[in-house]
Design a protein around this motif. Structure first.
Motif, PDB file in Angstrom:
ATOM      1  N   GLY A 133      -7.412  -4.697  -1.915  1.00 52.94           N
ATOM      2  CA  GLY A 133      -8.052  -3.992  -0.817  1.00 52.94           C
ATOM      3  C   GLY A 133      -7.121  -3.093  -0.023  1.00 52.94           C
ATOM      4  O   GLY A 133      -7.556  -2.471   0.930  1.00 52.94           O
ATOM      5  N   ASP A 134      -5.844  -3.048  -0.359  1.00 54.23           N
ATOM      6  CA  ASP A 134      -4.916  -2.160   0.348  1.00 54.23           C
ATOM      7  C   ASP A 134      -5.249  -0.711   0.025  1.00 54.23           C
ATOM      8  O   ASP A 134      -5.489  -0.368  -1.122  1.00 54.23           O
ATOM      9  N   LYS A 135      -5.261   0.120   1.055  1.00 50.82           N
ATOM     10  CA  LYS A 135      -5.517   1.538   0.856  1.00 50.82           C
ATOM     11  C   LYS A 135      -4.401   2.347   1.504  1.00 50.82           C
ATOM     12  O   LYS A 135      -3.828   1.938   2.504  1.00 50.82           O
ATOM     13  N   ILE A 136      -4.132   3.502   0.925  1.00 55.14           N
ATOM     14  CA  ILE A 136      -3.130   4.393   1.492  1.00 55.14           C
ATOM     15  C   ILE A 136      -3.762   5.121   2.674  1.00 55.14           C
ATOM     16  O   ILE A 136      -4.848   5.682   2.560  1.00 55.14           O
ATOM     17  N   ASP A 137      -3.077   5.125   3.781  1.00 50.49           N
ATOM     18  CA  ASP A 137      -3.574   5.784   4.986  1.00 50.49           C
ATOM     19  C   ASP A 137      -3.030   7.206   5.035  1.00 50.49           C
ATOM     20  O   ASP A 137      -1.948   7.455   5.563  1.00 50.49           O
ATOM     21  N   TRP A 138      -3.789   8.149   4.449  1.00 46.73           N
ATOM     22  CA  TRP A 138      -3.349   9.537   4.396  1.00 46.73           C
ATOM     23  C   TRP A 138      -3.258  10.149   5.788  1.00 46.73           C
ATOM     24  O   TRP A 138      -2.409  10.993   6.050  1.00 46.73           O
ATOM     25  N   ALA A 141       0.829  -1.206   0.000  1.00 44.58           N
ATOM     26  CA  ALA A 141       0.000   0.000   0.000  1.00 44.58           C
ATOM     27  C   ALA A 141       0.861   1.252   0.000  1.00 44.58           C
ATOM     28  O   ALA A 141       0.484   2.268  -0.553  1.00 44.58           O
ATOM     29  N   GLY A 160       1.690   2.505  -3.406  1.00 44.86           N
ATOM     30  CA  GLY A 160       0.619   3.064  -4.203  1.00 44.86           C
ATOM     31  C   GLY A 160      -0.277   2.047  -4.880  1.00 44.86           C
ATOM     32  O   GLY A 160      -1.216   2.414  -5.552  1.00 44.86           O
ATOM     33  N   ASN A 161      -0.060   0.760  -4.699  1.00 44.32           N
ATOM     34  CA  ASN A 161      -0.886  -0.251  -5.318  1.00 44.32           C
ATOM     35  C   ASN A 161      -2.102  -0.493  -4.442  1.00 44.32           C
ATOM     36  O   ASN A 161      -1.975  -0.835  -3.277  1.00 44.32           O
ATOM     37  N   LYS A 162      -3.294  -0.338  -5.013  1.00 43.11           N
ATOM     38  CA  LYS A 162      -4.515  -0.538  -4.245  1.00 43.11           C
ATOM     39  C   LYS A 162      -5.130  -1.906  -4.493  1.00 43.11           C
ATOM     40  O   LYS A 162      -6.232  -2.168  -4.064  1.00 43.11           O
TER      41      LYS A 162
END
Length: 125
Positions: A11-16, A3, A6-8
């Motif tokens: 289900g991986d999301k970037i935790d801003w 994640a 940058g690969n989503k």
């Protein structure tokens, strides 16, 4: 890929929010702003160059206006890593911003192409 890269997929999301909390989001935005400034500077100069050459002459130096800026940017980029060993990063960034502003002032008030090119070199640095 993870994640963080940058690969989503999967289900991986970037935790801003995590980026903001640990200060990495501000750094990312600051670096992105520098890249934007560099890109818009080149585009702006390429756009106004024909009108500027009509005012201060020096059509034979048009290519140099981009090359001199890039030369300064490359030298400054190569020196930046070493400079932070001696002077704090914040001080380096403030000096760079002041140098850029001084170069922009020289370019804006240049009565001739050689002075304009000197301003572009200072901007690049």
């Amino acid at each position: 890929m993870t994640a963080a890269s940058g690969n989503k997929a999967g289900g991986d999301k970037i935790d801003w929010r995590a980026l903001w909390v640990n200060g990495d989001l501000a750094r990312f935005c600051f670096i992105s702003l520098g890249i934007l400034l560099h890109a818009t500077n080149e585009t702006m100069i390429a756009t106004v160059m024909p009108a500027m050459v009509g005012d201060i002459a020096g059509v034979q130096f048009v290519g140099w206006s981009l090359a001199v800026y890039e030369l300064g940017a490359i030298v400054a980029g190569a020196a930046a890593g070493r400079l932070v060993s001696f002077v704090a990063l914040r001080t380096n960034m403030m000096a760079a911003a002041l140098l850029y502003a001084a170069g922009a002032l020289v370019c804006a008030t240049a009565p001739s192409m050689p002075i304009f090119l000197a301003g572009r070199l200072v901007e690049g640095l």
